[in-house]
Design an enzyme around this catalytic site. Structure first.
Site, PDB file in Angstrom:
ATOM      1  CG  HIS A 108      50.663  11.948  -9.042  1.00 45.19           C
ATOM      2  ND1 HIS A 108      50.305  11.280  -8.076  1.00 45.19           N
ATOM      3  CD2 HIS A 108      49.957  12.780  -9.256  1.00 45.19           C
ATOM      4  CE1 HIS A 108      49.298  11.443  -7.749  1.00 45.19           C
ATOM      5  NE2 HIS A 108      48.632  12.454  -8.243  1.00 45.19           N
ATOM      6  CG  ASP A 160      52.201   8.959  -6.288  1.00 46.24           C
ATOM      7  OD1 ASP A 160      52.714   9.886  -6.446  1.00 46.24           O
ATOM      8  OD2 ASP A 160      51.128   8.658  -6.727  1.00 46.24           O
ATOM      9  N   GLY A 170      41.904  15.936  -7.940  1.00 50.43           N
ATOM     10  CA  GLY A 170      42.388  17.040  -6.873  1.00 50.43           C
ATOM     11  C   GLY A 170      42.399  16.425  -5.517  1.00 50.43           C
ATOM     12  CB  SER A 188      46.586  13.442  -6.230  1.00 52.34           C
ATOM     13  OG  SER A 188      46.319  12.672  -7.159  1.00 52.34           O
ATOM     14  CB  SER A 217      48.726   6.862  -5.132  1.00 52.78           C
ATOM     15  OG  SER A 217      49.458   6.798  -6.469  1.00 52.78           O
TER      16      SER A 217
END
Length: 388
Positions: free
Chosen positions: A231, A259, A340, A342, A357
């Site tokens: 993402h 993801d 942030g 991720s 994720s």
């Protein structure tokens, strides 16, 4: 990177390191820290420090737990084969320091003996792992409303657990989904405080990597680049580093459903098998990607909240994020994260586990976070993990 700050690079997770010329100033917490070194032991000082903080352990207890978890990780595939069709799942028991293996009640005595011979503890259960996985697969085919945040197989409980946002439990669509889910097999319902969301963030200062106006964190180095969350960017999108210099390009990306993504690196950047310790702790070498069992300790490195630890709560969970994006085959943890983080790295001991994720909560009040397993990403794109 062409210019590195090894003590605090802010690119969460495994970094692409460059020359020894520093650019800019270090944050106050890192400016006076000694030069980072990667510990040669299986667990770095930084990982042990984080486990002591987040689990309330002494240094010796943290080292003993990691050693026991390594043993359990090695025993698990052997015990699974010994159980055969009677296998009902497995998890690490922190109290005993051993792997527990669930075996169906109709298993032959010789099967129980074979499982115990591996060193694992045995628990008798009603449903096999195959039956539970089949029930979850049937739930996967249902159309989940927003109030249902996810579902996974809980092998310790012997059911498929469906998480429902507490404030949405009475919703007609939620109740309709739960009725259909219960018809698929053994299902229990758990109330959760809020729906999970992904942890990407808008552009801010610090040490991230950027794709357009999105800030995320690097997961793990692979030969030719690094893996991260899908993402965070689409295939073809350019990526820049903490210093604004060009890193490379998203070569593959999948979200939702999965993801994960991988980014090729160039322009003076290269890869190393390291997870950042953020200046105040030692960095951690990555030596492999053996899967940690449920119940094992796990730590996360991210560009916003840095090091935090918790335990593996479930494998192969389907998550229904608050924006309606459904992602499959995620691993649930009790580790916190924030915007942030991720894409950042989840690591157990020196074994890479996956890339961040999403989740719910924060690192002040706590929460839960999911990661996409790294081995799935490597297999999908034919990548090789960069290991020490």
């Amino acid at each position: 990177m062409r210019r590195s700050r090894l003590r605090h690079l802010g690119l969460a997770g495994l970094l692409v390191l460059g020359s020894l010329t520093a650019v800019g100033t270090l944050p106050a917490s890192a400016a006076g820290a000694p030069a980072a070194s990667v510990d040669e032991r299986p667990a770095s000082a930084g990982l042990l420090d984080a486990m002591q903080r987040d689990f309330g352990l002494t240094r010796d207890q943290a080292e003993d737990r990691l050693a026991a978890e390594r043993d359990a990780t090695e025993v698990e595939p052997v015990a699974r084969r010994a159980a055969g069709a009677a296998y009902g799942g497995s998890w690490f028991d922190a109290d005993t320091g051993r792997l527990t293996v669930a075996v169906t009640s109709d298993a032959a005595p010789s099967t129980l003996s074979a499982v115990r011979a591996t060193g694992a503890q045995v628990r008798t259960v009603e449903h096999s792992a195959r039956q539970l996985d089949a029930a979850k697969a049937r739930v996967d085919r249902l159309d989940a409303p927003a109030g249902v945040s996810g579902w996974h197989v809980d092998q310790r409980a012997g059911t498929v657990v469906v998480d429902v946002v507490a404030s949405e439990q009475a919703d007609n669509d939620v109740q309709r989904f739960l009725k259909q889910a219960r018809e698929t097999g053994p299902v229990t319902v758990r109330a959760v405080p809020s729906a999970p969301g992904t942890f990407a963030a808008g552009t801010v200062g610090g040490d991230p990597y950027y794709t357009g106006n999105v800030r995320c964190s690097i997961g793990f180095s692979v030969h030719g680049g690094f893996v991260t969350a899908g993402h965070c960017g689409r295939a073809g999108a350019g990526v820049s580093g903490w210093d604004g210099s060009y890193i490379g390009t998203f070569q593959g990306s999948s979200f939702p459903d999965n993801d994960y993504a991988w980014v090729s690196v160039g322009s003076g950047w290269w890869t190393v098998p390291v997870v950042l310790g953020w200046g105040t702790v030692s960095d951690q070498l990555v030596r492999g990607s053996n899967v940690a069992p449920v119940g094992a300790s796990i730590c996360r490195s991210g560009s916003t909240t840095h090091w935090h630890c918790g335990t593996v709560l479930a494998h192969n969970e389907t998550v229904n994020y608050s924006d309606g994006s459904v992602v499959h085959q995620l691993t649930k943890t009790s580790v916190c994260a924030e915007g942030g983080d991720s894409g950042g790295s989840f690591i157990s001991g020196d074994q890479a586990q996956g890339v961040t994720s999403g989740g719910w909560g924060n690192c002040s009040s706590g929460g839960e976070t999911w990661f996409q397993p790294v081995n799935e990403i490597l297999n999908r794109y034919g990548l090789t993990l960069h290991t020490a």
